[in-house]
Design a protein around this motif. Structure first.
Motif, PDB file in Angstrom:
ATOM      1  N   THR A   9      10.187  25.312  55.933  1.00  0.00           N
ATOM      2  CA  THR A   9      10.591  25.206  54.598  1.00  0.00           C
ATOM      3  C   THR A   9      10.540  23.092  54.440  1.00  0.00           C
ATOM      4  N   LEU A  10      10.692  22.772  53.052  1.00  0.00           N
ATOM      5  CA  LEU A  10      10.248  21.379  52.522  1.00  0.00           C
ATOM      6  C   LEU A  10      10.169  20.330  53.854  1.00  0.00           C
ATOM      7  N   VAL A  11      11.439  20.465  53.973  1.00  0.00           N
ATOM      8  CA  VAL A  11      12.065  19.295  55.299  1.00  0.00           C
ATOM      9  C   VAL A  11      11.489  19.852  55.893  1.00  0.00           C
ATOM     10  N   GLU A  12      11.032  20.602  57.122  1.00  0.00           N
ATOM     11  CA  GLU A  12      10.029  20.506  57.849  1.00  0.00           C
ATOM     12  C   GLU A  12       8.299  20.477  58.092  1.00  0.00           C
ATOM     13  N   LEU A  14       7.818  17.747  55.674  1.00  0.00           N
ATOM     14  CA  LEU A  14       7.237  16.848  55.544  1.00  0.00           C
ATOM     15  C   LEU A  14       7.855  15.694  56.931  1.00  0.00           C
ATOM     16  N   ILE A  15       8.507  16.565  57.376  1.00  0.00           N
ATOM     17  CA  ILE A  15       8.544  15.669  59.369  1.00  0.00           C
ATOM     18  C   ILE A  15       7.296  15.802  60.067  1.00  0.00           C
ATOM     19  N   THR A  16       6.873  17.388  59.548  1.00  0.00           N
ATOM     20  CA  THR A  16       5.411  17.146  60.495  1.00  0.00           C
ATOM     21  C   THR A  16       4.029  16.143  60.138  1.00  0.00           C
TER      22      THR A  16
END
Length: 185
Positions: A9-12, A14-16
C-alpha cells in the motif's frame, strides 16, 4: 475465497522510504569521519615521502638539509627551494607561477587542502625555511642542519592549514622521520 494480496500500500511504501532515509542519515556522520581519516592517512604518507626525499638529498649533499629561499615576485609565501631540490629527487614537476592557483603534484599536495586557502599549490611548510630566513649568510644551510640535527623532535614539514581535517588536526614529520597527525592545543 479471496486470493491473497501481494501489493504494497502507499503507507507501507512511504514508511519503508522513511526508514531507509533515517538509516542513510545516521550513516553519513561516520562516513564523513572515515573519509577524513583516509585523507589524514594520505597526508601522513605524503609527509613520510617528503622526509624520505630530504634524506636522499642529504645523502647526496654532505648531510645538509635542502637550502630554502623565498622569491618575492611570486606568491608571498612561495618557497622555491627546497621544493625544487625535492621535486628533482622525486622526479616531479612543480607548478609554475601564475595568476590562478594550481595543485602541486603529490606528495606536495594534501588531498584535503583547498586552493582558496593555499595559493602556492604546496600543502606543506618546510620548517627549516623559517630558520634559514632568520639566519642569512653563506653558512645558513650548515647552521640550520646542525641545529635541527641536535633537536630531532623539531618538525621538518608541517601541514599549512588546520582546516583540512576534523578537529583541526595537522600533519607533521620531524627530523627523525616520525610522521603523525597533531591536534594543536
Amino acid at each position: 475465497m479471496t486470493p491473497a494480496r501481494c501489493a504494497f500500500t502507499l503507507v507501507e511504501l512511504l514508511i519503508t522510504i522513511a526508514v531507509i532515509a533515517v538509516l542513510i542519515a545516521l550513516s553519513l556522520g561516520p562516513l564523513h569521519a572515515v573519509r577524513d581519516s583516509g585523507r589524514q592517512i594520505r597526508c601522513v604518507t605524503h609527509l613520510r615521502t617528503l622526509h624520505a626525499a630530504v634524506e636522499l638529498y642529504r645523502n647526496d649533499n654532505k648531510a645538509l638539509l635542502p637550502l630554502a629561499t623565498s622569491v618575492a615576485n611570486l606568491y608571498p609565501s612561495w618557497i622555491v627551494q627546497p621544493y625544487d631540490a625535492l621535486a628533482d629527487t622525486l622526479r616531479i614537476n612543480l607548478p609554475s607561477a601564475g595568476t590562478t592557483p594550481v595543485e602541486a603534484p603529490e606528495p606536495l599536495w594534501c588531498s584535503a587542502d583547498h586552493l582558496g586557502r593555499n595559493q602556492t599549490g604546496i600543502s606543506y611548510i618546510y620548517m627549516p625555511w623559517e630558520l634559514m630566513a632568520a639566519w642569512p649568510g653563506a653558512n645558513v644551510q650548515r647552521s640550520v642542519t646542525l641545529a635541527l640535527d641536535r633537536t630531532p623532535d623539531e618538525p621538518l614539514f608541517w601541514e599549512r592549514s588546520s582546516l583540512n581535517h576534523i578537529a583541526g588536526a595537522v600533519g607533521r614529520v620531524d627530523i627523525r622521520g616520525n610522521a603523525r597527525m597533531h591536534r594543536p592545543d
